[in-house]
Design an enzyme around this catalytic site. Sequence first.
Site, mmCIF file in Angstrom:
data_model
loop_
_atom_site.group_PDB
_atom_site.id
_atom_site.type_symbol
_atom_site.label_atom_id
_atom_site.label_comp_id
_atom_site.label_asym_id
_atom_site.label_seq_id
_atom_site.Cartn_x
_atom_site.Cartn_y
_atom_site.Cartn_z
ATOM 1 N N ARG A 163 27.777 50.557 40.165
ATOM 2 C CA ARG A 163 28.143 51.977 40.184
ATOM 3 C C ARG A 163 29.344 52.269 39.294
ATOM 4 N NH1 ARG A 163 26.778 51.064 45.718
ATOM 5 N NH2 ARG A 163 25.032 52.359 46.436
ATOM 6 N N SER A 243 38.916 45.546 39.353
ATOM 7 C CA SER A 243 38.004 45.117 40.421
ATOM 8 C C SER A 243 38.765 44.396 41.527
ATOM 9 C CB SER A 243 36.890 44.245 39.846
ATOM 10 O OG SER A 243 37.404 43.088 39.213
ATOM 11 N N ARG A 244 38.957 43.079 41.387
ATOM 12 C CA ARG A 244 39.742 42.280 42.322
ATOM 13 C C ARG A 244 40.485 41.215 41.521
ATOM 14 N NH1 ARG A 244 39.450 45.739 45.524
ATOM 15 N NH2 ARG A 244 38.815 45.634 47.731
ATOM 16 N N GLU A 273 48.889 40.189 46.458
ATOM 17 C CA GLU A 273 49.365 41.565 46.556
ATOM 18 C C GLU A 273 50.143 41.747 47.856
ATOM 19 O OE1 GLU A 273 45.987 44.167 46.128
ATOM 20 O OE2 GLU A 273 45.520 43.453 44.116
ATOM 21 N N HIS A 292 47.495 48.412 42.380
ATOM 22 C CA HIS A 292 46.240 48.578 43.124
ATOM 23 C C HIS A 292 46.087 50.019 43.615
ATOM 24 C CE1 HIS A 292 43.076 46.189 45.598
ATOM 25 N NE2 HIS A 292 42.603 47.373 45.257
#
Length: 348
Positions: A163, A243-244, A273, A292
């Site tokens: 997506r 993303s990550r 994080e 983030h």
Amino acid sequence: MTWKVVYVDPSRKSDNPLAIERTYWDGLDVDLVIADPPARTEQEILAVAHDADVVLFTGQYTPFNETVFAGLEKCLLVQRYGIGMDSVDPEAATRHNIIVSNLAVFCVHEVADQAAAFIYGAARQIVLCDRSMHQGQWDEIRPRMRPVHRMNQQTLGLIGFGRIGKEVAKRMRPAMGRVVAHDPWASPEDAAALGVELWDLASVLQVCDYVSVHVPLSPATQGLVGWNELKQLKRTTYLINTSRGGVINEADLIRVLQEDRIAGAALDVFETEPMPADHPFRSMEQVTLTPHTSGGSIHSHIEGRHTVGQAVSNVLRGFLPPHVFNPGVAPRADLKPAPDWTPPFSVE
């Protein structure tokens, strides 16, 4: 029947907790429990939610594993406020017949916007120039700038074409000379409709001027972009990650940046994080950092709350939630397919 819904790790206190979500539960007898203090360990979660029918959670690191799922005595649904399910073991949930659900369409537009902003910012070296201007410089910045290229003469590569990857392509295709993507599960028809070519990973890495990462974190994608991948990038390439953090091996990325093997990076996510104060990224002029925040907007957070409200309502009324993360699960209750529903976009 009284249903127990437990929110185990609220990020903030509220005078009217879950006001939006509860509008979807009209006509249901719901006992809502907001954990205070928040429950963020296995033992804390089970202490407050062992007898819950529905468990809600927010935290990226709040554990939902074999121990937790085994201890949720009658739970039908574990629902996350967010997309990433890094801390969830879906196989364990399936073994215990518990549905896990996320906000599969949450913040798609926001993250795509952030990635596009990073790409434009890298192309025009906006952050470097801004920092220098704030330091009182003018001509002094020019020797430190890399050659600037027209974007319509360059190639953008997307690692992941779900997506968010598709939304990035929609934003960037008019500006770029070429947009390509690597995704083993991508539909050639979807790619062609957006003017995107599907390439193998090595070609994306070796050819593209910008490489933007858009895959979820999973055992298959942990460290997906490491030394062997990074050393294939051109010296003029910018790497973008919204993303990550765990998808990219940070130690390897630090090395290629220190050795000037790529032009720079723009990062919103990190392996640890919050990022430590002494992290090497903080001292690198060619790296743009955000904490983030790419998913955040008034619209995304309100939309997420509506989606959670509907998910809980569905399950308690005998339907599946809108987004099932472990689709092979045999639920503890006989649930019908989710009815069609589009979350409202109003921020009022």
